[in-house]
Design a protein around this motif. Structure first.
Motif: not given
Length: 664
Positions: A10-11, A20-22, A25, A83-88
């Motif tokens: 997941d990262g 960050p996950g994903g 990214t 760090r979680g999901r990357l904010p905009w």
């Protein structure tokens, strides 16, 4: 040192931070992080010239800064933590960093010609780049460093309103922004250039060495050398940290890498938890003072002083050896005082086996030293050569040992590059901050005002000025890594010391030593606190104990400022005399601190031992005749003989016939 680990689904996980996950990214972040050391290597080996193109240093630095800023915003969340999901907004900030820094890098020749007009594009790009740099600094290095930089910028804008000696020039906001963001004397100047070339190259070298098994080799080597002596694990910590710490570039990273092995060993051998943590913290901090690398501070010092790297190394050698001699003597005497025996020889690695499996790791250091001293290559180029040697050795070891064994695989190299890029982002941000502070000093005349104020506080009294400078260096250095400490102090404090007649190399080493002592000086003793988290002891107790073990670093700088002979400057006879008496003084004071010489030392004799050691440490100068050395030697010899007599008298026939615990 940071090491890479397997990449989760997941990262991306590295030794420096979790990305960050994903997959997309994470892959972008890892690619950008890997570009940081890749750019440094390309610049070090002069790839642009090989391709037939030419760039300004500022173009390279701007591109490097933009990539580092993007990595900071992609890998470090706004409020800290995981760090979680990357904010905009972080995605936009990362893109803005790449675009603005890329604009400066691409159009710098044109901007340079128009800077005096303060063009609109330079102003807009400068505002964005400065704001992104300041927030990146907060995320990477913490609030304290940000406050310092903001205070300096505030002074640049309002300093002309300050009354008295600290009054600065009037600087308009437009001029300040354009100057700080585009001029070679500010953000894009020497501090960030040194970080982008020398520091990153050496961190990459250290990461590759650790990934290939070099860190484990040096620890095993120290165990095989020192483990059979009383207090062996503590001596292992001292030896391993001295070997490893000079290259690591961070006292805290050194604690984290070697301390996880040495601190449990010391506790198992009988050292109390706070003692084990303190010994490791002091040993790791000293790595930044030990030639040849000195956490990359040596290279920056050579650039700032406009002297050769070899001159810096030679000047730093004797003080560093005295530092480690004091620590080594203390851990030995502490083991004798508390009856700590040697480790079981059966548990120790055999020297022959250690050298057979990892002795080849001495070759990269030989390449590094040969390139620096014999070929007179630039430090970053020498580091790249050493790193390339590690890669060749690591690949060969992996082929010999197979998967899972010591060595380095080709698949691991991208991960090492990414972890290196992540590990240096805080140093990059601090280098950028140092450039901003230096720019403020240049444009507002703050540096000149501070120098005059410090000299005025000393009022012609050198001891008073040195004490003020030492306290200021410890306070300013709290919570900062090695290079950031030195960059700041070399800008703020060292010029005042040079102004009153202290030799420049002595002044710079003075502030470096006291800046490093902030790592073990409460209340913000970050190296001691890191060691306490491993040992399980109280942080403050570990910090105070570290101050006691590291006492020599609080005294030696005063000595070499007054007696440059300890920096190998002057008549050879004076150098030998100063070094010999300093070593004897270190031994006596260390015995007084521990309360043990050949036997336990009563309180009154401990005080007298400290006095004798201090007399020996006091340098022989025109104003201080030789009688201090003679008095110290006579008093110390008398006390040592008295203590030896007590030790012989206290030893029973049974003890005399019993097993002897070795010391080293």
């Amino acid at each position: 040192m940071s090491t890479t680990t397997e990449l989760p689904a997941d990262g991306i996980e590295t030794g420096a931070a979790r990305l960050p996950g994903g997959r997309l990214t994470g892959a972008i972040t890892a690619t950008l992080a890997g570009l940081i050391p890749a750019l440094s290597v390309a610049w070090a080996i002069d790839v642009p010239r090989l391709l037939g193109v030419a760039f300004y240093n500022e173009q390279f630095v701007a591109a490097f800064l933009g990539i580092a800023l993007a990595v900071v915003y992609l890998s470090r969340p706004l409020a800290g933590g995981e760090r979680g999901r990357l904010p905009w907004y972080d995605a936009i900030a990362a893109a803005a960093a790449l675009v603005t820094a890329g604009y400066v890098a691409l159009y710098y020749p044109s901007l340079l010609e128009r800077l005096w007009m303060r063009p609109t594009d330079a102003l807009v790009v400068g505002v964005v780049l400065l704001v992104l740099t300041l927030e990146g600094l907060r995320r990477a290095a913490g609030l304290a460093m940000l406050v310092l930089v903001l205070a300096s910028i505030g002074f640049a804008l309002l300093g002309h309103l300050v009354p008295g000696a600290l009054q600065g020039r009037h600087v308009s906001p437009e001029r300040l922004v354009v100057y700080l963001s585009n001029d070679s004397g500010a953000l894009l100047g020497l501090p960030l250039l040194i970080v982008a070339t020398v520091v990153v190259s050496f961190v990459l070298f250290g990461n590759l060495l650790n990934q290939a098994g070099g860190g484990a080799f040096f620890t095993d080597l120290a165990m095989s050398l020192m483990g059979r002596y009383r207090g062996g694990p503590a001596k292992v910590a001292v030896t391993a940290s001295a070997l490893f710490g000079s290259v690591s570039g961070s006292a805290v990273a050194n604690v984290a890498s070697t301390g996880v092995i040495t601190i449990p060993l010391m506790k198992k051998a009988g050292y109390r938890p706070h003692q084990a943590g303190a010994i490791e913290a002091v040993a790791s901090t000293g790595g930044q003072l030990m030639p040849p690398v000195m956490g990359a501070a040596a290279f920056l010092m050579a650039e700032l002083l406009q002297i050769s790297y070899a001159d810096v190394v030679l000047a730093a050698l004797v003080p560093a050896l005295l530092y480690y001699a004091a620590l080594f003597i203390q851990v030995d005497l502490l083991a004798a005082r508390d009856g700590l025996v040697a480790a079981d020889p059966k548990t120790l690695p055999r020297m022959r086996a250690v050298l057979a499996s990892g002795g080849i790791f001495a070759l990269p250091f030989a390449v590094l030293i040969y390139a620096l001293f014999s070929l007179n290559q630039q430090p970053e180029y020498a580091a790249v050569l050493a790193a390339a040697t590690v890669v060749v050795i690591g690949l060969g070891l992996r082929l010999r040992n197979g998967p899972g064994g010591m060595g380095l695989s080709l698949r691991a190299l991208p991960g090492v590059l990414a972890s290196t890029g992540l590990a240096v982002t805080d140093i990059v941000m601090i280098g950028a901050a140092a450039g901003i502070v230096i720019g403020v000093m240049n444009v507002s005349a703050l540096g000149f005002a501070i120098t005059l104020s410090l000299v005025g506080l000393g009022a012609g009294n050198l001891p008073a000025l040195l004490i003020i400078a030492a306290v200021a260096s410890i306070v300013l250095g709290m919570g900062m890594p090695t290079l950031g400490v030195y960059l700041l102090l070399a800008t703020l404090i060292a010029p005042a010391l040079v102004e009153v007649g202290i030799q420049p190399i002595a002044a710079h080493l003075f502030v470096l030593y006291f800046g490093m002592m902030s790592m073990i000086t409460p209340p913000v003793a970050i190296a001691a606190f890191a060691a306490a988290s491993i040992s399980g002891a109280g942080p403050m107790r570990t910090g105070w104990s570290a101050m006691a073990f590291g006492w020599s670093a609080y005294a030696i700088p005063f000595i070499f400022v007054c007696s440059p002979a300890l920096l190998l400057i002057g008549d050879p006879a004076n150098i030998v005399l100063a070094t010999g008496t300093a070593l004897a003084g270190v031994w006596l004071i260390s015995a007084a601190v521990v309360g043990r010489l050949f036997a336990r030392v009563p309180p009154v004799q401990r005080l007298l031992l400290a006095v004798a050691g201090l007399l020996l440490l006091i340098p022989h100068t025109d104003t201080l005749p030789l009688w201090t050395d003679l008095a110290g030697a006579a008093l110390g010899a008398g006390l040592a003989l008295w203590n030896l007599r007590s030790a012989i008298a206290a030893r029973s026939p049974a003890q005399a016939a019993g097993p002897i615990v070795e010391s080293a």
